[in-house]
Design an enzyme around this catalytic site. Structure first.
Site, PDB file in Angstrom:
ATOM      1  N   ARG A 167      47.932  54.709  63.596  1.00  0.00           N
ATOM      2  CA  ARG A 167      48.473  53.421  63.174  1.00  0.00           C
ATOM      3  C   ARG A 167      48.828  52.624  64.416  1.00  0.00           C
ATOM      4  NH1 ARG A 167      46.449  54.629  59.160  1.00  0.00           N
ATOM      5  NH2 ARG A 167      47.302  54.784  57.036  1.00  0.00           N
ATOM      6  N   HIS A 206      38.988  49.458  63.297  1.00  0.00           N
ATOM      7  CA  HIS A 206      39.520  50.362  62.265  1.00  0.00           C
ATOM      8  C   HIS A 206      38.384  51.064  61.515  1.00  0.00           C
ATOM      9  CE1 HIS A 206      43.385  51.036  59.758  1.00  0.00           C
ATOM     10  NE2 HIS A 206      42.599  52.096  59.674  1.00  0.00           N
ATOM     11  N   ASP A 239      54.425  67.964  66.841  1.00  0.00           N
ATOM     12  CA  ASP A 239      54.674  67.541  65.465  1.00  0.00           C
ATOM     13  C   ASP A 239      55.971  68.214  65.057  1.00  0.00           C
ATOM     14  OD1 ASP A 239      54.786  67.358  62.609  1.00  0.00           O
ATOM     15  OD2 ASP A 239      52.647  66.873  62.604  1.00  0.00           O
ATOM     16  N   GLU A 282      46.180  43.499  62.234  1.00  0.00           N
ATOM     17  CA  GLU A 282      44.727  43.623  62.083  1.00  0.00           C
ATOM     18  C   GLU A 282      44.190  42.496  61.200  1.00  0.00           C
ATOM     19  OE1 GLU A 282      43.826  47.573  60.729  1.00  0.00           O
ATOM     20  OE2 GLU A 282      44.527  48.495  62.581  1.00  0.00           O
TER      21      GLU A 282
END
Length: 498
Positions: free
Chosen positions: A185, A233, A124, A214
């Site tokens: 995502r 999801h 990160d 989606e």
């Protein structure tokens, strides 16, 4: 409100000023027109924390399910097949899990993976290293993370920098037989590239909760692939998470109606017109300096110390810098995050990310100056830079800007003085100071139809080191930048999106 409810400009205008707050029961607010809400004086709040644990648990569920072939074995057995030999799994203990994105969800996944006996590394660009160490994870570069991992779990936001970051090139750098989990995502993965990696065996299996579109197409090769486990999801879909989100958003809406501005507000409060009119160009300057500074940071070094120095002829009581500080934070955080930063949540956002933002005011001796600020300096301490020319004599990344003729300008990079408008994008080159450099770089950009808006050169002394700052309207392609880097006198360069 749910994701399917659209709060458009028409809805807000129909409220005729009576609509005071919009609450989104979840994180994403793509279905709200933030600009229109701000113009209407309507606060927008969301519930970003209540589903963190649910998403992390779903990531672990997919990890274990995939490792032991649960979904494939379940389907086979229900079809009347007893195939114990075919569905031999792999153990998690002792394996290396790379967590890509060490925010709220990623760090919770790390805690649980450590409990399973896994070795956890994480990438990160802006996560605090001490936070990772406290959990037992090691922060590493993107390249090192994907090269060392047996399992890779994605928890990064979808931004221009992360869109399709997992592609043919990155899959090629992974171990053969790597396992991929995505509860972040869908757009961070190039789905066609993932299918190719699955077919070749480079990726052993993938477990996906999210998709670029989606719901995905019924004939999707990725969804139908025998080595892919999929869920629709479901990351936040637990009874407890749904209840927690409902409570969190109700409290945020209630507080907003009572006049309390919650840290979960995602649009800026209204600013008095006279203040905004005077500070508008400095607000833009502050954000651009933050955005420029964060792009100079080497990804794995993290950001902790941020110092903003204001040079002004005004009395300190006559200059409220809260909005400027918020915009510096916005510039630093938003390019690498899905977080929306504004005056309401800037300090909260900085604290959550382990950033300490200090401010200093330097008196400017021109008492007759009408402008509220002479300059703004943004200094990042204890970081590594991917552009050495931005490092000051004190070892910090330093950028300084001022407003000229109503337009933000960059005036200092590290120890070098420059003068370039912060409109469009920027290329910085550090080179040996010698004749003809402006022409060489300008010719390369011109031949590639890249329009140069400004160009400025700053140097330490004649014939020594110099920095060329070039404002460009378009982003040059990779080959163009490589040609600039190939000029013998150019020692380093960087492209910055502003």
């Amino acid at each position: 409100m749910s994701p399917g409810t659209k709060v458009t400009r028409e809805v807000l205008e129909a409220g005729r000023g009576r609509l005071r707050v919009v609450g989104r029961a979840g994180v994403g607010i793509d279905n709200v027109d933030l600009q229109a809400a701000t113009e209407a004086g309507c606060l927008v709040v969301n519930a970003p924390t209540a589903n963190t644990v649910a998403a992390a648990e779903h990531g672990i569920a997919l990890l274990a399910c995939m490792a032991r072939n649960v979904s494939q074995a379940d389907a086979a057995l229900k079809a009347g097949k007893w195939q114990r030999a075919k569905y031999v799994g792999v153990s998690l203990v002792g394996k290396t899990l790379a967590i890509m994105g060490f925010g709220k969800v990623g760090s919770e996944v790390a805690r649980r993976a450590k409990g399973l006996g896994m070795h956890v590394i994480a990438h990160d660009p802006y996560a605090p290293a001490d936070k990772a160490r406290a959990i037992g994870a090691e922060l590493v570069s993107f390249e090192e993370a994907i090269a060392k991992a047996d399992f890779i779990s994605l928890h990064m936001p979808l931004t221009p920098a992360t869109s399709k970051v997992f592609n043919d090139e990155s899959f090629g750098k992974m171990k053969t037989g790597v396992w991929i989990i995505n509860v972040a995502r869908g757009g961070v993965i190039d789905e066609d590239a993932l299918v190719r990696a699955l077919d070749s065996g480079k990726v052993a299996q993938a477990a996906l909760d999210v998709f670029t579109v989606e719901p995905p197409a019924k004939d999707s090769k990725l969804v139908l692939h025998e080595n892919v486990t999929v869920t629709p999801h479901l990351g936040a879909s637990t009874v407890e998470a749904q209840e927690g989100v409902a409570i969190e958003i109700a409290e945020a809406v209630g507080g907003a109606l009572r006049g309390a501005l919650a840290a979960t507000a995602v649009n800026a409060p209204m600013v008095p017109a006279e203040v905004l009119s005077e500070l508008a160009p400095y607000v833009s300057l502050a954000e651009k300096l933050g955005r420029l500074a964060v792009q100079l940071v080497a990804g794995e070094s993290g950001i902790k110390g941020v110092k903003v120095v204001y040079t002004s002829a005004r009395d300190p009581d006559d200059l409220d810098t809260r909005l400027l500080r918020a915009m510096v934070t916005k510039g630093i955080v938003e390019p690498v995050s899905s977080t929306f930063v504004n005056l309401v949540n800037a300090d909260y956002t900085a604290k959550q990310r382990g950033m300490r933002i200090a401010e200093e005011r330097v008196s400017h001796d021109n008492a007759a100056a009408e402008a509220p600020l002479e300059s703004i300096q943004v200094r990042l301490s204890h970081v590594q830079s991917k552009f050495a020319g931005a490092i000051s004599d004190g070892g910090d990344i330093v950028v300084v800007g001022r407003v000229k003729y109503g337009v933000p300008h960059l005036t200092v990079v590290g120890p070098y003085e420059v003068d370039v408008s912060l409109e469009g994008n920027l290329i910085l080159c550090r080179q040996i100071d010698q004749p003809g450099m402006i022409g060489k770089v300008g010719n390369i950009l011109g031949r590639r139809n890249v329009n140069v808006s400004f160009m400025s050169v700053g140097r330490t002394s004649r014939g020594k080191q110099a920095i060329m700052a070039i404002g460009v309207d378009e982003e040059p392609d990779k080959k163009t930048l490589e040609k600039i880097g190939a000029i013998p006198a150019v020692e380093e360069f960087v492209f910055l999106e502003l």
